[in-house]
Motif scaffolding. Structure first.
Motif, mmCIF file in Angstrom:
data_model
loop_
_atom_site.group_PDB
_atom_site.id
_atom_site.type_symbol
_atom_site.label_atom_id
_atom_site.label_comp_id
_atom_site.label_asym_id
_atom_site.label_seq_id
_atom_site.Cartn_x
_atom_site.Cartn_y
_atom_site.Cartn_z
ATOM 1 N N ASN A 401 -52.675 -33.191 79.397
ATOM 2 C CA ASN A 401 -52.698 -34.494 80.068
ATOM 3 C C ASN A 401 -52.827 -35.626 79.062
ATOM 4 O OD1 ASN A 401 -55.329 -33.800 79.359
ATOM 5 N ND2 ASN A 401 -56.243 -34.777 81.154
ATOM 6 N N GLN A 439 -45.384 -32.602 81.781
ATOM 7 C CA GLN A 439 -46.198 -33.723 82.238
ATOM 8 C C GLN A 439 -45.618 -34.479 83.425
ATOM 9 O OE1 GLN A 439 -47.262 -36.388 79.004
ATOM 10 N NE2 GLN A 439 -49.129 -35.222 78.612
ATOM 11 N N PHE A 448 -50.890 -33.581 86.289
ATOM 12 C CA PHE A 448 -52.178 -33.444 85.626
ATOM 13 C C PHE A 448 -53.023 -34.712 85.748
ATOM 14 C CE2 PHE A 448 -49.898 -30.008 83.440
ATOM 15 C CZ PHE A 448 -50.864 -29.008 83.473
ATOM 16 N N GLU A 449 -52.395 -35.846 86.052
ATOM 17 C CA GLU A 449 -53.125 -37.096 86.275
ATOM 18 C C GLU A 449 -53.389 -37.303 87.765
ATOM 19 O OE1 GLU A 449 -54.003 -38.068 83.447
ATOM 20 O OE2 GLU A 449 -52.454 -37.077 82.265
ATOM 21 N N ASN A 462 -51.847 -42.376 81.398
ATOM 22 C CA ASN A 462 -50.932 -41.538 80.616
ATOM 23 C C ASN A 462 -49.629 -42.267 80.322
ATOM 24 O OD1 ASN A 462 -50.495 -38.901 79.359
ATOM 25 N ND2 ASN A 462 -48.873 -38.638 80.883
#
Length: 630
Positions: A401, A439, A448-449, A462
């Motif tokens: 991340n 990502q 992942f965020e 990010n």
């Protein structure tokens, strides 16, 4: 005014103060572009933004110098004031004190959701019985709207103590406490008369420590004051033996186990000097370097040299080139003598430092001497070596991340500072050919965020690092804007997805600089990015990022109609901005090959199963709003 009303006003004022001093997001402005803008005659489209940068540079001139050594009341475990120190922001003590009179409950004011450099919100919470607290999913993940894996607790080691300004009996918890982790009614009822700590002012103490009485807690304590009084007796449950009936709240730092509450900032992390110092010096030197290049006013370059010397080079005040004690998780045990992988994030402002040095060197400033340049090269080489070889650095490099994304920014910045441009380019290529592939989903979602408790913030965060990395690549002659994830998504895809979200109660302004950057990099033929900014931030052309985010500042971006191959590798030759990537079925991200659950923040773990809906559905708990583009 009632006590809780005074507390709310105090917290609101504190939040406003924090908002005023926050720096711009991490960024890189093209060096050649800045130098060329000094020759622009007449009214420039970025004139208001340029003026804002110069005003900010003037404002910074009366501040500083900033150093990691300016406050020595709390030393890192090394006892070296030159070592950077910070505490994990999302960790809270989970402890009850036992005493002859009953159980001592340490009440804390939670400053709510936020990254460690963002403004706090208002809520209250209390630390309860370790057998009860944080055992319920709804308690641990206060902002989650779908099941989450419980964060792992940490019990970590001794740190020196300090008073955090808790005044005995100052305020009473209001009757409405929305995020109070109540699991034991007897315990909860005793909290009505518990003192809420004051968050201001911060004071330091050198009082003698209390003598421990328990063999299990026989380690020495540091300075403490403002003892917390024991509350009424409750039923017999697990608790930690207390040295005295009245024990200083700061004793929790070395005695209570700390547990992760993702997104909930513990306010006492703000009592340390290091995090603010690096953010302040990084922002000040970038403003001043740009101001010098635009105006050739010597005071700006004098300040850049002076501030960098104070923070990184002067033997009396310099920071050691490591992050061995960044974001320590406090508590008993041996692990707490070391920093954690999240601590590297604290030094992300190093990108601005490298940018400032590059600008004043290109502008031929006489104030940046060859001796200083060599010293900074040496510091950068040492820090780059630490980043790439230390256990902390190597773990950060593998996170899927924002931690790895910002990590790469620092690696590249240090290599640019040390003169290793090929090494900097390789580090960027490795990132976009590796971690970046997992990502961004096809929709533009960043799983992942998105799985975090503050998803809009972390998507924006990010994106901030991805855009910085693409700009660094642009400076090095690479078109990383065209890089695609495994599912065919680019940075632009991720930005478009985030723009269409309803941020709910999160700060939508975090995305504004990213909208300007994407418009500059990819173009805005339909005007949707300009319309978004005009509607949400009408004064965007007076913001510093508007000067940085111009197509002329990104000579290798798609908007400049370049067709550079990102990197020459047979295995990734299809990711060159021209060849489409076929629809790829979902597969678990590469990071799960060796681990069933992956730690994405201190004590916060995620599984592949939890991420899959974000990859495959493209929308989880979001509200698309086309009106945002109107």
């Amino acid at each position: 005014m009632l006590p809780f009303q005074r507390l709310a006003l105090q917290i609101h004022s504190f939040a406003a103060l924090i908002a005023l001093v926050l720096a711009d997001p991490n960024d890189w402005v093209n060096v050649d572009y800045v130098i060329s803008q000094a020759k622009v005659e007449g009214r420039s489209p970025t004139a208001d933004a340029r003026a804002a940068i110069i005003r900010n540079a003037q404002s910074s001139a009366g501040k500083g110098p900033w150093t990691v050594t300016s406050v020595k009341d709390i030393l890192p475990p090394s006892k070296d004031p030159h070592d950077y120190l910070s505490w994990a922001p999302y960790h809270w003590p989970n402890c009850n004190w036992c005493s002859k009179a009953g159980r001592t409950h340490l009440a804390h004011t939670s400053l709510g959701s936020g990254h460690n450099d963002s403004a706090p919100s208002t809520s209250a919470s209390s630390v309860l019985n370790p057998d009860d607290a944080y055992e319920n999913e709804a308690v641990l993940n206060l902002s989650h709207r779908r099941p989450r894996r419980r964060s792992h607790s940490h019990t970590q080691a001794l740190l020196p103590l300090m008073d955090i300004g808790i005044e005995q009996g100052q305020n009473v918890i209001p009757t409405s406490v929305p995020d109070l982790p109540v699991q034991n009614t007897a315990t909860a009822s005793s909290l009505s008369a518990t003192a809420i700590p004051s968050i201001l002012p911060v004071k330091f103490s050198a009082l003698s420590p209390p003598a421990p009485t328990s063999t299990s807690q026989s380690r020495g304590h540091g300075p403490a004051q403002a003892a917390a009084k024991t509350t009424a007796k409750t039923s017999k449950t697990s608790c930690v033996p207390s040295p005295t009936i009245s024990l200083a709240p700061s004793a929790t730092w070395t005695t209570c186990p700390y547990v992760a509450r993702d997104g909930q900032v513990n306010p006492d992390v703000r009592t340390l000097n290091g995090p603010d110092a690096i953010n302040d010096v990084a922002q000040a030197v970038l403003y001043s370097a740009v101001a010098f290049a635009l105006t050739r006013t010597s005071i700006y370059s004098v300040n850049v040299a002076k501030w960098i010397k104070g923070f990184f080079l002067d033997s009396a005040t310099k920071m050691n080139p490591n992050m061995n004690f960044g974001q320590i998780v406090r508590g008993p045990g041996l692990d707490g003598v070391s920093g954690t992988f999240t601590g590297i994030l604290d030094l992300r402002g190093l990108v601005k430092i490298a940018n400032a040095v590059a600008i004043i060197k290109a502008a031929n400033s006489p104030d940046w001497t060859p001796g200083q340049d060599q010293q900074m090269r040496s510091w950068s080489l040492d820090y780059s070596d630490w980043l790439m070889t230390s256990p902390i650095g190597m773990k950060t490099a593998t996170r899927p991340n924002n931690h790895a994304t910002f990590y790469v920014s620092q690696v590249v910045a240090t290599k640019i500072l040390s003169g290793d441009r090929p090494g900097a380019a390789t580090a960027l290529q490795d990132f976009f050919a590796g971690i970046f592939l997992d990502q961004v989903a096809k929709s533009g979602e960043q799983p992942f965020e998105a799985v975090r408790t503050r998803p809009f913030h972390y998507r924006s965060f990010n994106l901030e690092a991805l855009i910085t990395n693409a700009k660094l690549g642009d400076q090095l002659g690479l078109n990383l804007w065209a890089a695609k994830s495994k599912y065919g998504a680019t940075i632009q895809t991720a930005l478009d997805f985030a723009m269409a979200l309803d941020p709910r109660d999160e700060d939508v302004s975090q995305i504004f600089p990213h909208v300007a950057a994407v418009a500059a990099a990819y173009g805005d033929p339909a005007g949707k990015y300009a319309a978004f900014l005009k509607k949400r931030e009408p004064t965007y052309q007076s913001k510093s990022y508007w000067f940085y985010d111009q197509s002329s500042a990104l000579p290798n971006a798609p908007a400049k109609n370049t067709r550079r191959v990102i990197w020459q590798r047979e295995d990734f030759s299809q990711i060159n901005g021209s060849d489409p990537i076929a629809n790829v079925p979902f597969e678990c991200p590469a990071v799960f090959r060796d681990e069933a659950s992956v730690e994405i923040d201190n004590g916060v773990y995620v599984t592949c199963e939890e991420l899959e809906p974000y990859f495959t559905e493209g929308k989880v708990e979001i509200t698309l709003s086309a009106t945002l583009f109107a």
